[in-house]
Design a protein around this motif. Structure first.
Motif, PDB file in Angstrom:
ATOM      1  N   ARG A 154      83.524  32.831  24.539  1.00  0.00           N
ATOM      2  CA  ARG A 154      83.027  31.558  25.080  1.00  0.00           C
ATOM      3  C   ARG A 154      83.877  31.205  26.282  1.00  0.00           C
ATOM      4  O   ARG A 154      85.111  31.219  26.198  1.00  0.00           O
ATOM      5  CB  ARG A 154      83.093  30.445  24.037  1.00  0.00           C
ATOM      6  CG  ARG A 154      82.139  30.726  22.897  1.00  0.00           C
ATOM      7  CD  ARG A 154      82.048  29.599  21.929  1.00  0.00           C
ATOM      8  NE  ARG A 154      81.262  30.010  20.791  1.00  0.00           N
ATOM      9  CZ  ARG A 154      81.052  29.269  19.718  1.00  0.00           C
ATOM     10  NH1 ARG A 154      81.569  28.057  19.648  1.00  0.00           N
ATOM     11  NH2 ARG A 154      80.318  29.718  18.732  1.00  0.00           N
ATOM     12  N   ALA A 162      94.671  26.788  20.416  1.00  0.00           N
ATOM     13  CA  ALA A 162      93.619  27.248  19.504  1.00  0.00           C
ATOM     14  C   ALA A 162      92.237  27.308  20.156  1.00  0.00           C
ATOM     15  O   ALA A 162      91.261  27.606  19.473  1.00  0.00           O
ATOM     16  CB  ALA A 162      93.568  26.337  18.275  1.00  0.00           C
ATOM     17  N   LEU A 164      90.250  29.436  22.401  1.00  0.00           N
ATOM     18  CA  LEU A 164      90.311  30.770  22.989  1.00  0.00           C
ATOM     19  C   LEU A 164      88.999  31.099  23.673  1.00  0.00           C
ATOM     20  O   LEU A 164      87.957  30.525  23.356  1.00  0.00           O
ATOM     21  CB  LEU A 164      90.596  31.786  21.874  1.00  0.00           C
ATOM     22  CG  LEU A 164      91.865  31.481  21.057  1.00  0.00           C
ATOM     23  CD1 LEU A 164      91.949  32.386  19.847  1.00  0.00           C
ATOM     24  CD2 LEU A 164      93.102  31.600  21.921  1.00  0.00           C
ATOM     25  N   MET A 169      85.062  35.884  14.663  1.00  0.00           N
ATOM     26  CA  MET A 169      84.359  34.950  13.790  1.00  0.00           C
ATOM     27  C   MET A 169      83.789  35.724  12.593  1.00  0.00           C
ATOM     28  O   MET A 169      83.093  36.712  12.773  1.00  0.00           O
ATOM     29  CB  MET A 169      83.222  34.286  14.571  1.00  0.00           C
ATOM     30  CG  MET A 169      82.738  32.974  13.993  1.00  0.00           C
ATOM     31  SD  MET A 169      81.210  32.401  14.806  1.00  0.00           S
ATOM     32  CE  MET A 169      81.806  31.852  16.394  1.00  0.00           C
ATOM     33  N   ASP A 210      77.405  20.516  18.388  1.00  0.00           N
ATOM     34  CA  ASP A 210      77.647  21.593  19.339  1.00  0.00           C
ATOM     35  C   ASP A 210      77.803  21.002  20.739  1.00  0.00           C
ATOM     36  O   ASP A 210      77.283  19.923  21.020  1.00  0.00           O
ATOM     37  CB  ASP A 210      76.481  22.596  19.295  1.00  0.00           C
ATOM     38  CG  ASP A 210      76.519  23.450  18.037  1.00  0.00           C
ATOM     39  OD1 ASP A 210      77.587  24.010  17.756  1.00  0.00           O
ATOM     40  OD2 ASP A 210      75.492  23.530  17.330  1.00  0.00           O
ATOM     41  N   LYS A 230      75.652  19.759  11.457  1.00  0.00           N
ATOM     42  CA  LYS A 230      76.853  20.568  11.682  1.00  0.00           C
ATOM     43  C   LYS A 230      78.067  19.844  11.111  1.00  0.00           C
ATOM     44  O   LYS A 230      78.347  18.715  11.494  1.00  0.00           O
ATOM     45  CB  LYS A 230      77.051  20.815  13.184  1.00  0.00           C
ATOM     46  CG  LYS A 230      78.229  21.730  13.499  1.00  0.00           C
ATOM     47  CD  LYS A 230      78.374  21.932  14.999  1.00  0.00           C
ATOM     48  CE  LYS A 230      79.496  22.907  15.301  1.00  0.00           C
ATOM     49  NZ  LYS A 230      79.122  24.291  15.026  1.00  0.00           N
ATOM     50  N   GLU A 232      82.319  20.439  10.031  1.00  0.00           N
ATOM     51  CA  GLU A 232      83.463  21.313  10.314  1.00  0.00           C
ATOM     52  C   GLU A 232      84.592  21.032   9.339  1.00  0.00           C
ATOM     53  O   GLU A 232      84.761  19.888   8.882  1.00  0.00           O
ATOM     54  CB  GLU A 232      83.981  21.058  11.745  1.00  0.00           C
ATOM     55  CG  GLU A 232      83.040  21.555  12.828  1.00  0.00           C
ATOM     56  CD  GLU A 232      83.509  21.245  14.242  1.00  0.00           C
ATOM     57  OE1 GLU A 232      82.981  21.869  15.166  1.00  0.00           O
ATOM     58  OE2 GLU A 232      84.392  20.374  14.433  1.00  0.00           O
ATOM     59  N   ALA A 245      88.593  22.625  14.522  1.00  0.00           N
ATOM     60  CA  ALA A 245      87.620  23.235  13.609  1.00  0.00           C
ATOM     61  C   ALA A 245      88.030  24.674  13.287  1.00  0.00           C
ATOM     62  O   ALA A 245      88.066  25.525  14.183  1.00  0.00           O
ATOM     63  CB  ALA A 245      86.236  23.235  14.248  1.00  0.00           C
ATOM     64  N   MET A 247      86.625  26.083  10.324  1.00  0.00           N
ATOM     65  CA  MET A 247      85.379  26.561   9.725  1.00  0.00           C
ATOM     66  C   MET A 247      84.256  25.640  10.172  1.00  0.00           C
ATOM     67  O   MET A 247      84.480  24.449  10.396  1.00  0.00           O
ATOM     68  CB  MET A 247      85.426  26.504   8.189  1.00  0.00           C
ATOM     69  CG  MET A 247      86.279  27.544   7.519  1.00  0.00           C
ATOM     70  SD  MET A 247      86.132  27.412   5.699  1.00  0.00           S
ATOM     71  CE  MET A 247      84.500  28.083   5.424  1.00  0.00           C
ATOM     72  N   SER A 248      83.041  26.189  10.285  1.00  0.00           N
ATOM     73  CA  SER A 248      81.871  25.365  10.595  1.00  0.00           C
ATOM     74  C   SER A 248      80.777  25.663   9.584  1.00  0.00           C
ATOM     75  O   SER A 248      80.657  26.804   9.125  1.00  0.00           O
ATOM     76  CB  SER A 248      81.336  25.678  11.993  1.00  0.00           C
ATOM     77  OG  SER A 248      82.348  25.537  12.944  1.00  0.00           O
ATOM     78  N   GLY A 276      80.856  29.632   9.335  1.00  0.00           N
ATOM     79  CA  GLY A 276      81.698  30.473  10.180  1.00  0.00           C
ATOM     80  C   GLY A 276      83.172  30.154  10.001  1.00  0.00           C
ATOM     81  O   GLY A 276      83.555  28.986   9.897  1.00  0.00           O
ATOM     82  N   GLY A 278      86.767  30.652  11.920  1.00  0.00           N
ATOM     83  CA  GLY A 278      87.477  31.047  13.141  1.00  0.00           C
ATOM     84  C   GLY A 278      88.776  31.710  12.718  1.00  0.00           C
ATOM     85  O   GLY A 278      89.720  31.029  12.299  1.00  0.00           O
ATOM     86  N   ARG A 281      91.974  30.813  14.628  1.00  0.00           N
ATOM     87  CA  ARG A 281      92.378  29.420  14.359  1.00  0.00           C
ATOM     88  C   ARG A 281      93.009  29.264  12.982  1.00  0.00           C
ATOM     89  O   ARG A 281      94.008  28.556  12.824  1.00  0.00           O
ATOM     90  CB  ARG A 281      91.175  28.489  14.511  1.00  0.00           C
ATOM     91  CG  ARG A 281      90.846  28.237  15.960  1.00  0.00           C
ATOM     92  CD  ARG A 281      89.813  27.149  16.093  1.00  0.00           C
ATOM     93  NE  ARG A 281      89.525  26.902  17.501  1.00  0.00           N
ATOM     94  CZ  ARG A 281      88.558  26.096  17.913  1.00  0.00           C
ATOM     95  NH1 ARG A 281      87.784  25.468  17.040  1.00  0.00           N
ATOM     96  NH2 ARG A 281      88.367  25.912  19.203  1.00  0.00           N
TER      97      ARG A 281
HETATM   98  P1  ATP Z   1      84.846  23.447  18.660  1.00  0.00           P
HETATM   99  O1  ATP Z   1      84.201  22.163  18.232  1.00  0.00           O
HETATM  100  O2  ATP Z   1      86.326  23.497  18.395  1.00  0.00           O
HETATM  101  O3  ATP Z   1      84.489  23.835  20.063  1.00  0.00           O
HETATM  102  P2  ATP Z   1      82.638  24.933  17.704  1.00  0.00           P
HETATM  103  O4  ATP Z   1      81.864  23.816  17.117  1.00  0.00           O
HETATM  104  O5  ATP Z   1      82.240  25.343  19.073  1.00  0.00           O
HETATM  105  O6  ATP Z   1      84.225  24.588  17.706  1.00  0.00           O
HETATM  106  P3  ATP Z   1      81.314  26.967  16.184  1.00  0.00           P
HETATM  107  O7  ATP Z   1      80.365  27.189  17.289  1.00  0.00           O
HETATM  108  O8  ATP Z   1      80.783  26.309  14.972  1.00  0.00           O
HETATM  109  O9  ATP Z   1      82.605  26.177  16.723  1.00  0.00           O
HETATM  110  O10 ATP Z   1      82.025  28.353  15.816  1.00  0.00           O
HETATM  111  C1  ATP Z   1      82.418  28.725  14.485  1.00  0.00           C
HETATM  112  C2  ATP Z   1      83.930  28.779  14.361  1.00  0.00           C
HETATM  113  O11 ATP Z   1      84.477  29.608  15.378  1.00  0.00           O
HETATM  114  C3  ATP Z   1      84.609  27.432  14.539  1.00  0.00           C
HETATM  115  O12 ATP Z   1      84.667  26.708  13.335  1.00  0.00           O
HETATM  116  C4  ATP Z   1      85.995  27.837  15.012  1.00  0.00           C
HETATM  117  O13 ATP Z   1      86.841  28.082  13.911  1.00  0.00           O
HETATM  118  C5  ATP Z   1      85.748  29.121  15.768  1.00  0.00           C
HETATM  119  N1  ATP Z   1      85.771  28.859  17.220  1.00  0.00           N
HETATM  120  C6  ATP Z   1      84.801  28.279  17.973  1.00  0.00           C
HETATM  121  N2  ATP Z   1      85.168  28.190  19.257  1.00  0.00           N
HETATM  122  C7  ATP Z   1      86.409  28.733  19.322  1.00  0.00           C
HETATM  123  C8  ATP Z   1      87.343  28.940  20.382  1.00  0.00           C
HETATM  124  N3  ATP Z   1      87.077  28.567  21.628  1.00  0.00           N
HETATM  125  N4  ATP Z   1      88.533  29.531  20.086  1.00  0.00           N
HETATM  126  C9  ATP Z   1      88.825  29.916  18.829  1.00  0.00           C
HETATM  127  N5  ATP Z   1      87.986  29.747  17.791  1.00  0.00           N
HETATM  128  C10 ATP Z   1      86.798  29.164  18.025  1.00  0.00           C
END
Ligand code: ATP
Ligand code: ZN
Ligand code: MG
Length: 307
Positions: A154, A162, A164, A169, A210, A230, A232, A245, A247-248, A276, A278, A281
């Motif tokens: 991403r 945290a 990245l 995942m 999201d 959603k 977390e 987050a 876990m999601s 999911g 992370g 994380r």
């Molecule tokens: P955030 O709200 O912190 O941006 P997210 O809602 O985008 O997280 P999800 O799309 O649900 O996260 O992704 C599933 C899991 O992947 C998250 O719970 C998190 O643990 C991990 N994750 C998501 N984005 C990142 C990131 N940029 N770096 C590290 N881990 C991530």
């Protein structure tokens, strides 16, 4: 409460780098890792596997590249243009090549010398699952659970330890009927209390959304929050850091199933849900709370991680 020997937030990143657990690459949110970091991450992954063992999930593994048409059909660029990553490569003749290398040598922008390939970087581990399952035909009666683990990209460069750009995942995905999809999601939220207990981590469940892009995106995010689609598991990484987050728990309703013509055994459109982890994380949360010396972690914690 954080343990007394927990690593202070402002120094977490520096201490992880100094200890060699993280290795700087020069790009924000892109790190190498030591053997110790990888051992803890593998322990988190194995723990996630034990959490889901009762579900009899089918294991599937996909590479970090996703067919570009999958992202397009999922309308990824409409929702998250800021996060996506396309793979570009050179596809020209000798003259094009000379121009390209000349620009590189002069330090000029050479992006227009490259052509979009058929792949994008996978943004979420579950994305390749929907087309793969749809290609099999209708889902089995009662639906099914799929277990995936993948490298995700991403484009969200950040100084936050945290957040990245490249991370792993682990996901469990339920595909089947609406009631079971919701129950699957809720069961995993209950299971997450056990993770906090076993790994001795502070954390709580929170309603989330999201990061949909733009004005239209804000409306989508509001709707997601209103319907609690959603959730977390947020865990503070460093005492002063915002809960992050780890876990999601996502209810997609029939969003992906409609896009991919995923049907149930009776021919009606399916519902899907995914949970999911992370993995970086969770690993960072453990180092943040329990200190950098894994050998000094409580025996129960090391046992839970298989260390
Ligand atoms: P955030 O709200 O912190 O941006 P997210 O809602 O985008 O997280 P999800 O799309 O649900 O996260 O992704 C599933 C899991 O992947 C998250 O719970 C998190 O643990 C991990 N994750 C998501 N984005 C990142 C990131 N940029 N770096 C590290 N881990 C991530
Ligand atoms: Zn998912
Ligand atoms: Mg995000």
């Amino acid at each position: 409460m954080l343990r007394a020997d927990a690593v202070p937030a402002q120094t977490l990143r520096e201490r992880l780098l100094h200890a060699g657990l993280l290795i700087e690459t020069g790009v924000e949110g892109v790190y190498g890792h030591s053997a110790a970091f990888e051992t803890v991450l593998a322990g988190c992954n194995a723990y996630a596997g034990r959490m889901g063992a009762a579900d009899g999930a089918e294991v599937l593994r996909f590479p970090p590249l996703l067919n570009r048409t999958v992202a397009e059909r999922n309308r990824y660029a409409a929702a998250f243009p800021q996060l996506g990553g396309h793979v570009f490569s050179f596809d020209g003749d000798d003259d094009d090549h000379q121009r390209y290398v000349g620009k590189l040598l002069r330090g000029e922008d050479c992006s227009c010398e490259l052509t979009m390939t058929r792949s994008v970087l996978t943004p979420a581990a579950c994305y390749p699952v929907y087309p793969a399952l749809a290609a099999r035909g209708p889902l089995p009666a009662g639906g099914c659970v799929i277990d995936v683990l993948g490298e995700c990209f991403r484009h969200e460069p950040s100084a936050e330890t945290a957040r990245l750009q490249s991370f792993r995942m682990r996901e469990y995905i339920y595909l089947g009927d609406a009631g079971r999809a919701l129950a699957f999601r809720d069961l995993w939220m209950e299971r997450s209390a056990g993770l906090l207990r076993d790994l001795d981590l502070p954390g709580e469940l929170a309603v989330a959304h999201d990061p949909f892009f733009g004005r239209l995106g804000a409306r989508l995010a509001d709707a997601q929050v209103d319907r609690k689609l959603k959730m977390e598991l947020v865990i503070p990484i460093g005492p002063d850091a915002r809960p992050t987050a780890c876990m999601s728990f996502n209810c997609h309703l029939d969003h992906f199933a409609s896009i991919w013509d995923l049907t149930q055994a009776d021919g009606t459109v399916a519902h899907t849900a995914c949970v999911g982890f992370g993995l970086e994380r969770l690993t960072l949360a453990l180092f943040s709370r329990h200190g950098l010396a894994v050998a000094a972690w409580p025996a129960g914690l090391r046992g839970a991680l298989g260390l």
